[in-house]
Design a protein around this motif. Sequence first.
Motif, PDB file in Angstrom:
ATOM      1  N   ASP A 109       0.826  -1.213   0.000  1.00 49.24           N
ATOM      2  CA  ASP A 109       0.000   0.000   0.000  1.00 49.24           C
ATOM      3  C   ASP A 109       0.860   1.263   0.000  1.00 49.24           C
ATOM      4  OD1 ASP A 109      -2.267  -1.572   0.043  1.00 49.24           O
ATOM      5  OD2 ASP A 109      -2.684  -1.270   2.176  1.00 49.24           O
ATOM      6  N   LEU A 110       1.925   1.242   0.801  1.00 49.03           N
ATOM      7  CA  LEU A 110       2.825   2.396   0.888  1.00 49.03           C
ATOM      8  C   LEU A 110       3.481   2.673  -0.464  1.00 49.03           C
ATOM      9  CD1 LEU A 110       4.118   4.579   2.648  1.00 49.03           C
ATOM     10  CD2 LEU A 110       5.809   2.891   3.385  1.00 49.03           C
ATOM     11  N   ILE A 111       3.931   1.624  -1.141  1.00 53.56           N
ATOM     12  CA  ILE A 111       4.544   1.798  -2.471  1.00 53.56           C
ATOM     13  C   ILE A 111       3.544   2.436  -3.427  1.00 53.56           C
ATOM     14  CG2 ILE A 111       5.396   0.541  -4.504  1.00 53.56           C
ATOM     15  CD1 ILE A 111       7.445  -0.338  -2.672  1.00 53.56           C
ATOM     16  N   PHE A 112       2.320   1.923  -3.450  1.00 49.26           N
ATOM     17  CA  PHE A 112       1.327   2.476  -4.370  1.00 49.26           C
ATOM     18  C   PHE A 112       1.000   3.928  -4.033  1.00 49.26           C
ATOM     19  CE2 PHE A 112       0.644  -1.939  -5.635  1.00 49.26           C
ATOM     20  CZ  PHE A 112       0.551  -1.784  -7.008  1.00 49.26           C
ATOM     21  N   MET A 113       0.913   4.257  -2.754  1.00 48.78           N
ATOM     22  CA  MET A 113       0.659   5.650  -2.366  1.00 48.78           C
ATOM     23  C   MET A 113       1.799   6.555  -2.828  1.00 48.78           C
ATOM     24  SD  MET A 113      -1.255   5.714   1.354  1.00 48.78           S
ATOM     25  CE  MET A 113       0.254   5.442   2.223  1.00 48.78           C
ATOM     26  N   GLU A 114       3.046   6.112  -2.628  1.00 46.72           N
ATOM     27  CA  GLU A 114       4.196   6.922  -3.024  1.00 46.72           C
ATOM     28  C   GLU A 114       4.261   7.076  -4.543  1.00 46.72           C
ATOM     29  OE1 GLU A 114       7.562   5.117  -1.081  1.00 46.72           O
ATOM     30  OE2 GLU A 114       7.066   6.057   0.836  1.00 46.72           O
ATOM     31  N   GLU A 115       3.914   6.019  -5.274  1.00 43.14           N
ATOM     32  CA  GLU A 115       3.905   6.099  -6.740  1.00 43.14           C
ATOM     33  C   GLU A 115       2.844   7.094  -7.220  1.00 43.14           C
ATOM     34  OE1 GLU A 115       5.863   4.610  -9.269  1.00 43.14           O
ATOM     35  OE2 GLU A 115       7.156   4.278  -7.531  1.00 43.14           O
ATOM     36  N   ILE A 116       1.686   7.090  -6.581  1.00 36.29           N
ATOM     37  CA  ILE A 116       0.621   8.044  -6.953  1.00 36.29           C
ATOM     38  C   ILE A 116       1.080   9.471  -6.664  1.00 36.29           C
ATOM     39  CG2 ILE A 116      -1.696   8.859  -6.310  1.00 36.29           C
ATOM     40  CD1 ILE A 116      -2.413   5.841  -5.905  1.00 36.29           C
TER      41      ILE A 116
END
Length: 125
Positions: A109-116
Amino acid sequence: MKYTVDKHEKYILIKLNESKLNSLVTPQLKSELILINTEGQRNIILDLSQVKFADSSGLSSLLVGHRLCKNASGSFILCGLNDAVSRLITISQLDNVLSIVPTCEEGIDLIFMEEIEKELKREIR
């Protein structure tokens, strides 16, 4: 070194299947992290749920992973730390440097948030 690699589009999940993160394991871990990074992966989640013990060479390999991902504008996330490993990281004051989450799902989830966030910042410019 026993481990599994689970590759995804935005990240790679490495599960270390060793009870010790010490000088016997870390050279292989470092070389695997470097190899993954040179293949273009910038987001790495390292699952340490099987690791019961770590020493200074283990911490060194974690810092290598952190530096590689940071230099590639990515994220290096640790998950599944047990109390002994977590204490060592805290005593070494690396809890302020490394990204640590309780579970792999939270790391994803953290990776996806940072990518967004990165995508939004690119659009604003």
